[in-house]
Design a protein around this motif. Structure first.
Motif, mmCIF file in Angstrom:
data_model
loop_
_atom_site.group_PDB
_atom_site.id
_atom_site.type_symbol
_atom_site.label_atom_id
_atom_site.label_comp_id
_atom_site.label_asym_id
_atom_site.label_seq_id
_atom_site.Cartn_x
_atom_site.Cartn_y
_atom_site.Cartn_z
ATOM 1 N N HIS A 156 0.837 -1.196 0.000
ATOM 2 C CA HIS A 156 0.000 0.000 0.000
ATOM 3 C C HIS A 156 0.879 1.256 0.000
ATOM 4 O O HIS A 156 2.053 1.206 0.362
ATOM 5 C CB HIS A 156 -0.917 0.024 1.226
ATOM 6 C CG HIS A 156 -1.845 -1.132 1.322
ATOM 7 N ND1 HIS A 156 -3.006 -1.220 0.574
ATOM 8 C CD2 HIS A 156 -1.784 -2.273 2.075
ATOM 9 C CE1 HIS A 156 -3.630 -2.358 0.868
ATOM 10 N NE2 HIS A 156 -2.909 -3.010 1.770
ATOM 11 N N VAL A 205 1.810 4.517 1.793
ATOM 12 C CA VAL A 205 1.754 4.881 3.208
ATOM 13 C C VAL A 205 2.423 6.227 3.437
ATOM 14 O O VAL A 205 3.527 6.485 2.953
ATOM 15 C CB VAL A 205 2.449 3.800 4.072
ATOM 16 C CG1 VAL A 205 2.437 4.210 5.547
ATOM 17 C CG2 VAL A 205 1.768 2.444 3.885
ATOM 18 N N TYR A 217 -2.816 4.870 3.662
ATOM 19 C CA TYR A 217 -2.712 4.733 5.103
ATOM 20 C C TYR A 217 -1.785 5.822 5.637
ATOM 21 O O TYR A 217 -0.847 6.257 4.952
ATOM 22 C CB TYR A 217 -2.121 3.377 5.501
ATOM 23 C CG TYR A 217 -3.038 2.194 5.288
ATOM 24 C CD1 TYR A 217 -3.793 1.673 6.335
ATOM 25 C CD2 TYR A 217 -3.132 1.597 4.036
ATOM 26 C CE1 TYR A 217 -4.626 0.581 6.135
ATOM 27 C CE2 TYR A 217 -3.965 0.503 3.831
ATOM 28 C CZ TYR A 217 -4.708 0.004 4.890
ATOM 29 O OH TYR A 217 -5.535 -1.076 4.689
ATOM 30 N N THR A 226 0.678 6.256 8.978
ATOM 31 C CA THR A 226 1.234 5.503 10.090
ATOM 32 C C THR A 226 2.124 6.388 10.940
ATOM 33 O O THR A 226 2.561 7.463 10.513
ATOM 34 C CB THR A 226 2.024 4.278 9.599
ATOM 35 O OG1 THR A 226 2.282 3.407 10.709
ATOM 36 C CG2 THR A 226 3.350 4.690 8.956
ATOM 37 N N LYS A 243 -6.962 5.374 5.902
ATOM 38 C CA LYS A 243 -6.999 4.733 7.213
ATOM 39 C C LYS A 243 -5.714 5.033 7.992
ATOM 40 O O LYS A 243 -4.679 5.351 7.421
ATOM 41 C CB LYS A 243 -7.154 3.214 7.049
ATOM 42 C CG LYS A 243 -8.430 2.801 6.328
ATOM 43 C CD LYS A 243 -8.476 1.293 6.146
ATOM 44 C CE LYS A 243 -9.725 0.862 5.391
ATOM 45 N NZ LYS A 243 -9.754 -0.613 5.185
ATOM 46 N N ILE A 263 -2.901 3.480 10.813
ATOM 47 C CA ILE A 263 -2.390 2.181 11.251
ATOM 48 C C ILE A 263 -1.088 2.405 11.998
ATOM 49 O O ILE A 263 -0.217 3.167 11.551
ATOM 50 C CB ILE A 263 -2.192 1.232 10.043
ATOM 51 C CG1 ILE A 263 -1.765 -0.154 10.510
ATOM 52 C CG2 ILE A 263 -1.205 1.811 9.038
ATOM 53 C CD1 ILE A 263 -1.778 -1.210 9.399
#
Length: 248
Positions: A125, A127, A209, A211, A233, A235
């Protein structure tokens, strides 16, 4: 080495998957990990509110839980920094000083103690990496962009070992997200605007994502993302480093 796993209260209550990923990752890397079941809050919220003089019971319990380990490891830069700077004891300052010297945030433990050079992880993905202020300026997990000095980033070093992961480039690599603990309560409007700006930097560069080593920052940004019905999202970095291609 014997490791005491410190899971901050908000991680335990709101993001247990990050705690589980931390445990599993350390075990995969051969560490002997124990979780003291009586652990509670480290006292950071009280200290940040100006009531550090009332946190002695938190300090005493922390010392009781984590004395005797070779290292103490936690998936939270802000809580680790609090312990490093503020853990003291009227009864046993020697024990408090010992813990202050052997507590590590997960990323710095992997890079500085275990000196990890390879990870069996896959996360296909895009990130975006958020450098939290406590991790950046308190624990020095990465170089501050305002300094004319050699660049480094311990989280990026680990993420570059993850198969399939593509790190996005940001316009402002270490800008604050606006959470700031009590700041997001005392200065709600400013905090939200900072969070929106931080998220925009990630989303406009295509991040799927976001992070970070600090779930408090991620929690702040997750609230904004959800209110805007964003598909991006959050994470915790432990979940990525522990992730197989099946999980991803």
């Amino acid at each position: 080495m014997k490791i005491g796993l410190f899971i901050p209260c908000y991680v335990n209550q709101l993001y247990p998957n990050a705690a589980i990923a931390t445990l599993e990752l350390l075990q995969k890397l051969g560490a002997d990990v124990s979780y003291p079941s009586k652990q509670t809050c480290c006292g950071q919220p009280m200290a940040n509110s100006g009531y550090e003089h009332l946190t002695q019971s938190c300090n005493d319990l922390f010392i009781e839980n984590f004395s005797g380990f070779d290292y103490v490891v936690a998936p939270s830069a802000s809580c680790v920094l609090h312990i490093k700077d503020h853990l003291h004891s009227h009864a046993d300052e020697k024990a408090a000083a010992s813990i202050r010297g052997k507590i590590y945030e997960l990323v710095e433990f992997l890079t500085d103690v275990l000196k990890i050079e390879k990870l069996d992880a896959c996360f296909p993905h895009k990130v975006g990496l958020h450098q939290s202020c406590h991790g950046l300026r308190g624990l020095h997990l990465a170089q501050m962009s305002e300094l004319v000095a050699p660049d480094f980033s311990k989280p990026k070093q680990l993420l570059n070992m993850v198969q399939g992961l593509e790190l996005t480039e940001l316009d402002r690599v270490d800008e604050c997200c606006g959470f700031g603990g009590l700041f997001c309560i005392a200065e709600e409007a400013v905090s939200v605007k900072m969070g929106k700006d931080r998220i925009t930097d990630h989303t406009k560069h295509g991040a799927e994502y976001i992070t970070s080593p600090d779930l408090s920052c991620l929690m702040h940004m997750e609230g904004i993302l959800q209110r805007n019905n964003s598909k991006v999202k959050i994470i915790h970095i432990a979940e990525i480093l522990n992730c197989s291609s099946i999980k991803a």
